[in-house]
Design an enzyme around this catalytic site. Structure first.
Site: not given
Ligand code: EZ4
Ligand code: CO
Length: 412
Positions: A349, A412, A326, A159, A122, A147, A220, A322, A37, A272, A293, A222, A246-247
């Site tokens: 997901e 981000w 994308d 996000y 989502h 989610r 997430d 993941h 992506n 991811e 992920r 992120h 997540e993350d």
């Molecule tokens: O930001 O796929 O868990 N899902 C995510 C996604 C990512 C995008 C990045 O290409 O974090 O929304």
């Molecule tokens: Co994510």
């Protein structure tokens, strides 16, 4: 079974996708997803200039040998561009092998370990009422795990929130949520971790009060928190029994997760943006995560992700592949075949693609009562319609980026 040709198809039906199509001398074709992506053409160049010439004449059956040749033979290892390119070759060769065997790919990976794959979608909303509507609409679409992302008071755009321009009038499906935006420069979003940490627990409290204790809920972070902030969030979300957080930190620093783990029993999902088994070595061995992920597309394909998941299984760590928009339908099919076959599947997901994407990629997976199944056609079960693909040339698009109130660039 020699490889006769390999072709890279770039198409942008609802978003950009990069697909590798390998054809053998006896006319069997295989597809692999190489979509990265916002950096799509880097993978196209890697494949076109450095990989495709090496494929011609090679034995299509020698998947592991081809993987090792492309990985070790390049000398320069790892990285998202390299690993997406290798993944595309790997998946296309698995597709070919399964078609040659006349079996759906999951049969070659050991056969089905379950009837279907629990998938999560989502839900999002700028406000609580919008979020509740989105959760209800996902439940109506059959999702049994959801989610949850919301706006944060004081922040303009963040996000994970679907916007109305991502609504597809043909299918009634919202891209919940599609972060990449077409254009020549990335969109700027704003961020304030303290405001986020104050707000998120109130969201999950409200969601649990409205929807009850049973519904699996995911969130997430992120990559935005420091370790101590992530520990605090995990702890404050414990009463709401998340399926995963997540993350929670930018996990290049894997030791950071030790600190998070010391403070919270909220399950953690990471990976991811990882692309090899070595990115997972420490966090699996030290049991610092609960879910892997990685997508097949971004982790060197089925061959390599299977190795990561088998290692994870020793520690009761499960898959959580993941599956954003994308990942192309080819990448999603690869995930479904792998997820059906492995023992330590956790959750998949699943975000629906748009109507144009579904015309470019002819698919045979099923989605019933919240469960995915890759279908029983030989191979991956996905074919690419070149006439449809040709209608949608590549369009430059970028993922957004973040700045704090004082102008500092933030993760981000
Ligand atoms: O930001 O796929 O868990 N899902 C995510 C996604 C990512 C995008 C990045 O290409 O974090 O929304
Ligand atoms: Co994510």
């Amino acid at each position: 079974m020699r490889i006769a040709s390999a072709e890279i198809i770039v198409t942008s039906p609802d978003r950009n996708f990069v697909t590798l199509k390998i054809t053998t001398e006896d006319g069997i074709t295989g597809l692999g997803d190489a979509t990265l992506n916002g950096r799509e053409l880097a993978v196209v160049a890697y494949l076109q200039e450095h990989v495709v010439p090496l494929l011609i004449g090679a034995d299509a059956h020698r998947i592991e040998d081809m993987w090792q040749f492309l990985y070790r033979g390049a000398y320069w290892r790892r990285g998202p561009v390299t690993m997406a390119a290798i993944a595309a070759v790997d998946v296309a060769l698995w597709d070919i092998k399964a078609k040659a065997a006349g079996m759906p790919l999951y049969q070659l990976l050991g056969g089905a370990s379950r009837n279907g794959l629990l998938a999560y979608g989502h839900a999002s909303g700028k406000t609580m009422p919008e979020l509740f509507d989105s959760i209800r609409s996902h439940q109506e679409q059959g999702y049994r795990a959801i989610r949850v992302q919301t706006g944060v008071p004081g922040l303009k755009s963040i996000y994970g929130i679907a916007s109305n321009d991502t609504f597809d009038a043909n299918t009634g499906v919202r891209y919940d949520h599609e972060p990449a935006q077409r254009g020549a420069y990335p969109a700027e979003e704003d961020w304030d971790t303290r405001a986020y940490l104050r707000h998120v627990p109130t969201v999950f409290e409200a969601v649990r009060n409205e929807f009850g204790p049973e519904l699996p809920l995911l969130h997430d972070g992120h990559h935005r928190m420091t370790p101590i902030q992530a520990a605090k969030l995990g702890k404050s979300l414990e009463p709401y029994d998340l399926f995963w957080l997540e993350d929670c930190t930018p996990a290049e620093n894997q030791e950071a997760l030790r600190l998070v783990r010391q403070h919270t029993t909220t399950p953690l999902a990471i990976g991811e943006i990882f692309n090899t088994q070595w990115d997972y070595q420490q966090i699996i061995r030290e049991q610092l995560i609960d879910y892997v992920r990685s997508a097949v597309t971004h982790t060197g394909g089925i061959s390599h992700l299977k190795k990561i998941l088998e290692y994870a299984a020793q520690y009761q760590i499960k898959s959580g592949m993941h599956g954003p928009t994308d990942i192309s339908p080819v990448g999603m099919a690869a995930a479904m075949h792998l997820g059906l076959a492995i023992h330590n599947f956790g959750i998949q997901e699943y975000m629906k693609h748009g109507a144009k994407t579904d015309q470019v990629f002819e698919q045979s997976f099923t989605w019933e009562n919240g469960f995915l199944h890759p279908g029983n056609k030989p191979g991956l079960g996905v074919e690419l319609n070149k006439d449809e693909a040709g209608k949608y040339p590549y369009e430059q698009a970028y993922l957004p980026y973040n700045r704090l109130a004082d102008g500092t660039v933030h993760d981000w």
